[in-house]
Scaffold this motif. Structure first.
Motif, short mmCIF file in Angstrom:
data_model
loop_
_atom_site.label_atom_id
_atom_site.label_comp_id
_atom_site.label_asym_id
_atom_site.label_seq_id
_atom_site.Cartn_x
_atom_site.Cartn_y
_atom_site.Cartn_z
N MET A 199 -48.36 -34.60 22.87
CA MET A 199 -49.45 -34.74 23.83
C MET A 199 -50.64 -33.88 23.45
O MET A 199 -50.48 -32.70 23.12
CB MET A 199 -48.98 -34.37 25.23
N LYS A 200 -51.80 -34.47 23.52
CA LYS A 200 -53.03 -33.73 23.29
C LYS A 200 -53.20 -32.71 24.42
O LYS A 200 -52.96 -33.02 25.58
CB LYS A 200 -54.20 -34.70 23.31
N GLU A 204 -58.14 -26.68 29.01
CA GLU A 204 -57.62 -25.58 29.82
C GLU A 204 -56.13 -25.35 29.61
O GLU A 204 -55.55 -24.42 30.15
CB GLU A 204 -57.91 -25.85 31.31
N HIS A 205 -55.49 -26.20 28.85
CA HIS A 205 -54.05 -26.07 28.64
C HIS A 205 -53.76 -24.86 27.75
O HIS A 205 -54.31 -24.74 26.66
CB HIS A 205 -53.51 -27.35 27.99
N ILE A 206 -52.91 -23.97 28.23
CA ILE A 206 -52.68 -22.72 27.49
C ILE A 206 -51.73 -22.90 26.31
O ILE A 206 -51.90 -22.31 25.26
CB ILE A 206 -52.07 -21.63 28.40
N MET A 207 -50.68 -23.67 26.51
CA MET A 207 -49.66 -23.78 25.47
C MET A 207 -50.07 -24.89 24.51
O MET A 207 -50.05 -26.06 24.88
CB MET A 207 -48.31 -24.07 26.11
N ARG A 208 -50.42 -24.52 23.28
CA ARG A 208 -50.94 -25.52 22.34
C ARG A 208 -50.65 -25.11 20.91
O ARG A 208 -50.62 -23.93 20.58
CB ARG A 208 -52.44 -25.69 22.56
N PRO A 212 -51.08 -32.62 13.04
CA PRO A 212 -51.89 -33.62 12.35
C PRO A 212 -52.75 -34.43 13.32
O PRO A 212 -53.71 -35.08 12.91
CB PRO A 212 -50.85 -34.52 11.69
N TRP A 213 -52.45 -34.39 14.62
CA TRP A 213 -53.17 -35.21 15.60
C TRP A 213 -54.08 -34.35 16.47
O TRP A 213 -54.54 -34.78 17.52
CB TRP A 213 -52.17 -35.98 16.45
N GLY A 214 -54.28 -33.10 16.04
CA GLY A 214 -55.10 -32.19 16.82
C GLY A 214 -54.22 -31.22 17.59
O GLY A 214 -53.00 -31.24 17.48
N GLU A 215 -54.83 -30.35 18.37
CA GLU A 215 -54.06 -29.36 19.12
C GLU A 215 -53.34 -30.02 20.29
O GLU A 215 -53.92 -30.80 21.03
CB GLU A 215 -54.98 -28.25 19.63
N GLY A 216 -52.10 -29.65 20.43
CA GLY A 216 -51.32 -30.28 21.51
C GLY A 216 -49.98 -29.61 21.66
O GLY A 216 -49.78 -28.47 21.23
N PHE A 217 -49.08 -30.33 22.29
CA PHE A 217 -47.73 -29.80 22.51
C PHE A 217 -46.74 -30.96 22.50
O PHE A 217 -47.13 -32.11 22.74
CB PHE A 217 -47.66 -29.01 23.82
#
Length: 495
Positions: A199-200, A204-208, A212-217
């Motif tokens: 998930m992108k 404001e999302h702290i956990m990241r 390869p698809w950008g910052e997410g979790f």
RNA sequence: GGUCACGUGGCCGAGUGGCUAGGCAGAGGUCUGCAAAACCUCGUACAGCGGUUCGAAUCCGCUCGUGACCUCCA
């Protein structure tokens, strides 16, 4: 060493003979807690159930690798907020502080319940790389697609290509279309049944983490797929969890494993059942809930007193892991007395004078049959209530020997040896019970004090000075000490 | 609304086509100075209504009740 064992396989919806991938070895993965608040009593039952399964395999001589994870990222609430992030926001702590705090609390409770630690306890955040690799593999196999920095599992395509979606839950994709809840980024999906594996992260999302698809979790289901594969292999023996995880969590896990590795993760799926409170589901909003601490201290209007952790564990043993279990004060009271009776019989057994039977009597056979039966019950899908019942059959024989209703020459010494060995193994190694010492911490001082008092009382009794003898007994009773007069003098226990 | 479980004597809870589950509570008895504990004996229960069967609590159908799941609760 290893005996035949049958387990109820949720995947097949029937009991099956357990055949390990590698003879003598068992690989077992159980979904652990999401550490964002205090552990729920229902979780405890689930982990106690799998603890007994773990212990049973070990008792039967298997070498078990038991993996139970800690989920510390990716598990979202209905409103799309990460459970850990929400905990952090509410308590004004770093997400990892939340994770540590509740992981510690979880471990504390597990220790109190005498649940053995797993062989490996991996955390989702420690396996971000493995999870990203798994997403890549699923993408490479054409079973996922990227949309705006998120990656979704393509459920209809997976179902069409493999025919395996719904294997576990019996879910039909068309039925899933009924879902009307308005979930985060639902519109990005090609199909409502699709689910996020990556998930992108919103700004404001702290956990990241970078990917390869950008910052997410990672998505919620992914960590179990990635970690079970890493520690147990692409296919392993047993996967367990609460029945409420069957869908979507376990179904999606299976899809991911197929999607990445082309094979099913586990041969056997075991599911524990729910805990009820006074016949109703536990619900915070309805006030129908109780925490482990409240259960121990009695600090709840739903129970009349506190119950020790071993009483609660014993209570759980009295029901099969696949049945719902109803917590009521009356049932706990019954479990408490049963636990005490069983444990008293166990200590009586240790202090029994030796028997002299020379040929196998009816009582010998009865005891041996009960012990054999208990083991057979355990091997029949871990039927602890049945095994416990067999052990209760042996209790009157132990007490009868002590009380003189059974003569020493009616039982062979070998039977008593076997009884000591097997009963101890079952009670402590398999059921995982502990003796909760009556005397508590101050035992030595109180012990010598009690020796003196009981000696004085014995003199009074010898003189038939009943008022004095009763006064001592009543006084001790009021102080929480129960005196029992037996044939060989008096004994005492804390009530 | 859909899918799937379950409903057992006063309570909890096994079992599952014909044969005692077990624990707690209750009744009677033995033992004991009394008490407690222990020991012995005692419960024909399986939601309701139909059906299948020589026979069902156990299989089938319907009704009622409880629970789980239906995109993120063990």
């Amino acid at each position: 060493m290893t005996k035949d064992l049958t387990v109820y396989n949720s995947l097949a919806r029937e009991k099956q003979l357990f055949k390990p991938l590698h003879p003598g070895y068992v690989g077992m993965y159980v979904c652990g807690p999401t550490v964002y608040n205090d552990v729920h009593l229902g979780n405890c039952r689930s982990f106690v159930s799998f603890d007994i399964i773990f212990r049973t395999f070990k008792y039967l001589g298997y070498k078990v690798r038991y993996v139970r994870n800690i989920t510390d990222v990716g598990h979202l609430l209905d409103d799309g907020e990460d459970r850990i992030a929400k905990g952090a926001r509410l308590e004004q702590l770093e997400p990892m502080e939340i994770v540590q705090k509740y992981t510690n609390g979880f471990h504390d409770i597990m220790r109190v319940f005498n649940v053995l630690p797993p062989s490996i306890e991996p955390r989702a955040t420690q396996h971000i790389i493995e999870q990203i690799e798994m997403v890549k593999a699923i993408l490479a196999n054409g079973l996922a697609y990227e949309k705006n920095g998120s990656v979704y599992f393509d459920v209809p395509r997976f179902a069409k290509e493999t025919g395996h979606y719904g294997d576990l839950s019996g879910r039909v994709i068309d039925d899933l279309l009924q879902e009307t809840r308005d979930l985060k980024r639902q519109d990005e999906k090609n199909h409502p049944a699709d689910f996020a594996i990556w998930m992108k992260a919103d700004p404001e999302h702290i956990m990241r983490w970078p990917s390869p698809w950008g910052e997410g979790f990672p998505g919620w289901h992914l960590e179990c797929s990635a970690m079970s594969t890493k520690y147990l292999g692409k296919t392993f023996d047993i996967h367990g969890g609460g029945s409420d995880l069957k869908f979507p969590h376990h179904e999606n896990e299976i899809a991911q494993n197929f999607g990445a590795c082309g094979c099913a993760p586990a041969n056997y799926w075991l599911h524990g059942n729910m805990l009820l409170l006074n016949g109703r589901k536990m619900s915070k909003s309805e006030g129908n809930t109780i925490s482990p601490e409240q259960l121990f201290t009695g600090d709840s209007s739903l129970i009349s007193k506190g119950y020790s952790p071993m009483v609660v564990r014993f209570f759980m043993l009295m029901a099969h892991y696949r049945s719902t279990l109803d917590i009521t004060d009356e049932a706990l009271l019954a479990a408490e007395k049963g636990y005490k009776r069983m444990m008293d019989a166990w200590s009586t057994l240790a202090s029994l004078p030796s028997t002299t039977g020379s040929t196998a009597s009816e009582i010998d056979n009865e005891i041996i049959q009960a012990l054999d039966g208990a083991l057979a019950d355990l091997c029949d899908d871990f039927n602890t209530p049945m095994a416990l019942a067999k052990l209760f059959e042996v209790v009157p024989r132990i007490n009868g020997l002590k009380g003189g209703q059974i003569k020493p020459d009616q039982i062979q010494p070998a039977t008593i040896e076997r009884l000591k060995q097997d009963m101890g193994d079952l009670l402590f190694s398999v059921f995982g019970l502990k003796e909760e010492s009556d005397a508590g911490g101050a035992s030595e001082t109180i012990g010598s004090l009690m020796d003196l008092i009981l000696d004085l009382r014995q003199s009074a009794r010898a003189n038939k000075d009943w008022p004095t003898a009763d006064k001592i007994r009543d006084g001790l009773q009021a102080a929480g000490i129960v005196v029992k007069d037996g044939a060989e003098g008096s004994s005492w226990t804390l009530s």
